[in-house]
Design a protein around this motif. Structure first.
Motif: not given
Length: 40
Positions: A6-10, A14-21, A27-28
């Motif tokens: 949840k923290n990573q997703m938030t 917040y950073e609008k990091n599409r790759y990480q999202i 993963c989820w």
């Protein structure tokens, strides 16, 4: 959903990091599917 995820997703949103999202989403879904099949 685990707190660490949840923290990573938030942070990713917040950073609008599409790759990480995308990565965290995969993963989820993998995590949920794996745990769901183990429980029945």
């Amino acid at each position: 959903m685990p707190i660490w995820l949840k923290n990573q997703m938030t942070r990713a949103y917040y950073e609008k990091n599409r790759y990480q999202i995308k990565l965290l989403n995969q993963c989820w879904f993998f995590y949920r599917k794996k745990n769901f099949t183990e429980e029945g």
